[in-house]
Design a protein around this motif. Structure first.
Motif, mmCIF file in Angstrom:
data_model
loop_
_atom_site.group_PDB
_atom_site.id
_atom_site.type_symbol
_atom_site.label_atom_id
_atom_site.label_comp_id
_atom_site.label_asym_id
_atom_site.label_seq_id
_atom_site.Cartn_x
_atom_site.Cartn_y
_atom_site.Cartn_z
ATOM 1 N N ASP A 118 0.819 -1.210 0.000
ATOM 2 C CA ASP A 118 0.000 0.000 0.000
ATOM 3 C C ASP A 118 0.855 1.263 0.000
ATOM 4 O O ASP A 118 0.449 2.307 -0.523
ATOM 5 C CB ASP A 118 -0.919 0.005 1.217
ATOM 6 N N ALA A 119 2.059 1.173 0.592
ATOM 7 C CA ALA A 119 2.948 2.337 0.639
ATOM 8 C C ALA A 119 3.604 2.607 -0.711
ATOM 9 O O ALA A 119 4.119 3.715 -0.937
ATOM 10 C CB ALA A 119 4.017 2.133 1.709
ATOM 11 N N MET A 120 3.578 1.634 -1.604
ATOM 12 C CA MET A 120 4.195 1.799 -2.925
ATOM 13 C C MET A 120 3.169 2.422 -3.862
ATOM 14 O O MET A 120 2.635 1.786 -4.771
ATOM 15 C CB MET A 120 4.702 0.449 -3.429
ATOM 16 N N VAL A 121 2.900 3.725 -3.644
ATOM 17 C CA VAL A 121 1.774 4.367 -4.323
ATOM 18 C C VAL A 121 2.087 4.738 -5.769
ATOM 19 O O VAL A 121 1.179 4.931 -6.570
ATOM 20 C CB VAL A 121 1.329 5.621 -3.542
ATOM 21 N N GLY A 122 3.336 4.877 -6.126
ATOM 22 C CA GLY A 122 3.664 5.348 -7.465
ATOM 23 C C GLY A 122 3.978 4.275 -8.472
ATOM 24 O O GLY A 122 4.186 4.577 -9.655
ATOM 25 N N VAL A 123 4.028 3.017 -8.034
ATOM 26 C CA VAL A 123 4.424 1.937 -8.943
ATOM 27 C C VAL A 123 3.485 0.746 -8.787
ATOM 28 O O VAL A 123 2.991 0.474 -7.695
ATOM 29 C CB VAL A 123 5.875 1.481 -8.667
ATOM 30 N N LEU A 132 2.588 -18.474 -9.853
ATOM 31 C CA LEU A 132 2.118 -17.225 -10.450
ATOM 32 C C LEU A 132 0.710 -16.857 -10.013
ATOM 33 O O LEU A 132 -0.011 -16.156 -10.727
ATOM 34 C CB LEU A 132 2.233 -17.256 -11.984
ATOM 35 N N ASP A 133 0.308 -17.339 -8.822
ATOM 36 C CA ASP A 133 -0.894 -16.811 -8.176
ATOM 37 C C ASP A 133 -0.551 -15.453 -7.579
ATOM 38 O O ASP A 133 0.430 -15.324 -6.842
ATOM 39 C CB ASP A 133 -1.351 -17.727 -7.036
ATOM 40 N N VAL A 134 -1.358 -14.444 -7.875
ATOM 41 C CA VAL A 134 -1.164 -13.127 -7.273
ATOM 42 C C VAL A 134 -1.863 -13.135 -5.916
ATOM 43 O O VAL A 134 -3.091 -13.153 -5.833
ATOM 44 C CB VAL A 134 -1.724 -12.015 -8.170
ATOM 45 N N LEU A 135 -1.086 -13.112 -4.855
ATOM 46 C CA LEU A 135 -1.630 -13.226 -3.508
ATOM 47 C C LEU A 135 -1.964 -11.873 -2.903
ATOM 48 O O LEU A 135 -2.785 -11.793 -1.979
ATOM 49 C CB LEU A 135 -0.635 -13.967 -2.608
ATOM 50 N N ALA A 136 -1.319 -10.825 -3.374
ATOM 51 C CA ALA A 136 -1.593 -9.473 -2.902
ATOM 52 C C ALA A 136 -1.117 -8.507 -3.965
ATOM 53 O O ALA A 136 -0.118 -8.772 -4.656
ATOM 54 C CB ALA A 136 -0.887 -9.199 -1.571
ATOM 55 N N ILE A 137 -1.836 -7.377 -4.098
ATOM 56 C CA ILE A 137 -1.504 -6.421 -5.151
ATOM 57 C C ILE A 137 -1.937 -5.038 -4.698
ATOM 58 O O ILE A 137 -2.939 -4.887 -3.988
ATOM 59 C CB ILE A 137 -2.195 -6.830 -6.479
ATOM 60 N N ASN A 138 -1.168 -4.016 -5.078
ATOM 61 C CA ASN A 138 -1.554 -2.661 -4.694
ATOM 62 C C ASN A 138 -2.465 -2.047 -5.746
ATOM 63 O O ASN A 138 -2.775 -2.670 -6.775
ATOM 64 C CB ASN A 138 -0.314 -1.794 -4.408
ATOM 65 N N THR A 139 -2.904 -0.825 -5.486
ATOM 66 C CA THR A 139 -3.874 -0.186 -6.378
ATOM 67 C C THR A 139 -3.320 -0.019 -7.789
ATOM 68 O O THR A 139 -4.012 -0.283 -8.778
ATOM 69 C CB THR A 139 -4.285 1.188 -5.803
ATOM 70 N N MET A 140 -2.070 0.405 -7.910
ATOM 71 C CA MET A 140 -1.474 0.577 -9.233
ATOM 72 C C MET A 140 -1.320 -0.751 -9.956
ATOM 73 O O MET A 140 -1.513 -0.840 -11.169
ATOM 74 C CB MET A 140 -0.121 1.263 -9.094
ATOM 75 N N GLY A 141 -0.961 -1.788 -9.217
ATOM 76 C CA GLY A 141 -0.844 -3.101 -9.834
ATOM 77 C C GLY A 141 -2.174 -3.600 -10.354
ATOM 78 O O GLY A 141 -2.271 -4.147 -11.459
#
Length: 295
Positions: A118-123, A132-141
């Motif tokens: 969540d802190a990685m707001v710009g990328v 290749l299961d996506v277990l967590a992803i941020n808003t940009m991802g």
């Protein structure tokens, strides 16, 4: 687990890609098959033809590190291929007691991992496992992979997306390269942890449903996916030529955090900023918190 067929196919494919002149040998006589003869491969590895034949037939059990090193040098294996060979040998020699315990169906990520994303707001950034299961992803991802998240299945699996969703060809203009990388990651993971039933089931599913997957899987290519470049074409913001860095998470060696970034001052950087604006005005709810996704 008997991995003889994997060992045999891998070593045969590596020998077949080498020509005598590439490795300083003189070619003599007509060749019925491409690549080096077994005797030539044995010579390069510094072992007898009998022992090399045993290895290539899939019997790596008990092979010493020195032999594996010689084999890797003789077949001109790169870093990822050498690691894969050692993983195959480790699996061949493992007793039942040495095998990994069955993985839990559901894995809850540490809250700190979600906060980091969540802190990685710009990328764009996400955490995946070896399947290749996506277990967590941020808003940009999630914004970058928005088309993959339009389907209801969770967790999103990037291999299924690449091979079974036609929209993957739009998101990945260089689809063949993305597909080859995807298969190489799965092949590498299969060598590292051949007892992962979820991975075995995934490979079986994709082999049944995708001709392209079967073709690429048969090549036995492997890859350490640590950093590089990737080209996306997002429907809302256009082309994104991004670099990625893939890092193993401390305390979670089987999970990888991947983050994408753009070179400052480039069109990709401008479009990445547009993606952030688009994400802010659309419902791109991040899944950085543990969501009970199967691992």
């Amino acid at each position: 687990m008997d991995n003889r067929s994997e060992v045999r196919d891998f070593l045969t494919s590596r020998r077949a890609r080498l020509r005598p002149e590439q490795v300083g040998l003189t070619s003599r006589g007509a060749r019925r098959v491409p690549g080096l003869r077994r005797a030539e491969a044995a010579q390069l590895a510094g072992v007898s033809i009998e022992y090399y034949t045993r290895l290539e037939r899939g019997n790596l059990s008990g092979a010493s590190e020195a032999v594996l090193d010689s084999l890797a040098r003789g077949l001109r294996l790169d870093e990822s291929e050498r690691a894969y060979l050692f993983d195959l040998a480790r699996s061949a020699s493992a007793s039942t007691a040495q095998r990994r315990p069955a993985r839990p169906t559901v894995r809850e990520l540490r809250p700190s991992i979600g906060r980091l994303l969540d802190a990685m707001v710009g990328v764009p950034a996400f955490v995946r496992n070896g399947r290749l299961d996506v277990l967590a992803i941020n808003t940009m991802g999630r914004a970058l992979y928005s088309v993959a998240y339009e389907r209801p299945e969770r967790p999103v699996n990037l291999a299924r997306f690449v091979f079974l969703d036609p929209r993957a060809h739009l998101l990945h203009p260089d689809w063949e390269a993305s597909a080859a990388t995807t298969v190489a990651i799965l092949r590498t993971e299969a060598g590292r942890d051949p007892f992962d039933k979820g991975l075995t089931d995934l490979v079986g599913e994709l082999s049944t449903r995708s001709d392209d997957f079967r073709r690429l899987w048969a090549a036995h290519d492997v890859r350490l996916h640590r950093f590089g470049a990737k080209h996306f074409r997002h429907a809302e913001v256009g082309d994104l030529d991004l670099t990625f860095d893939a890092l193993e998470l401390p305390g979670e060696p089987d999970l990888t955090l991947t983050a994408y970034s753009a070179e400052p001052g480039t069109v990709a950087a401008d479009n990445l900023a547009l993606l952030a604006s688009w994400a802010a005005t659309h419902d791109q709810t991040p899944s950085s918190a543990a969501d009970g996704s199967p691992r």
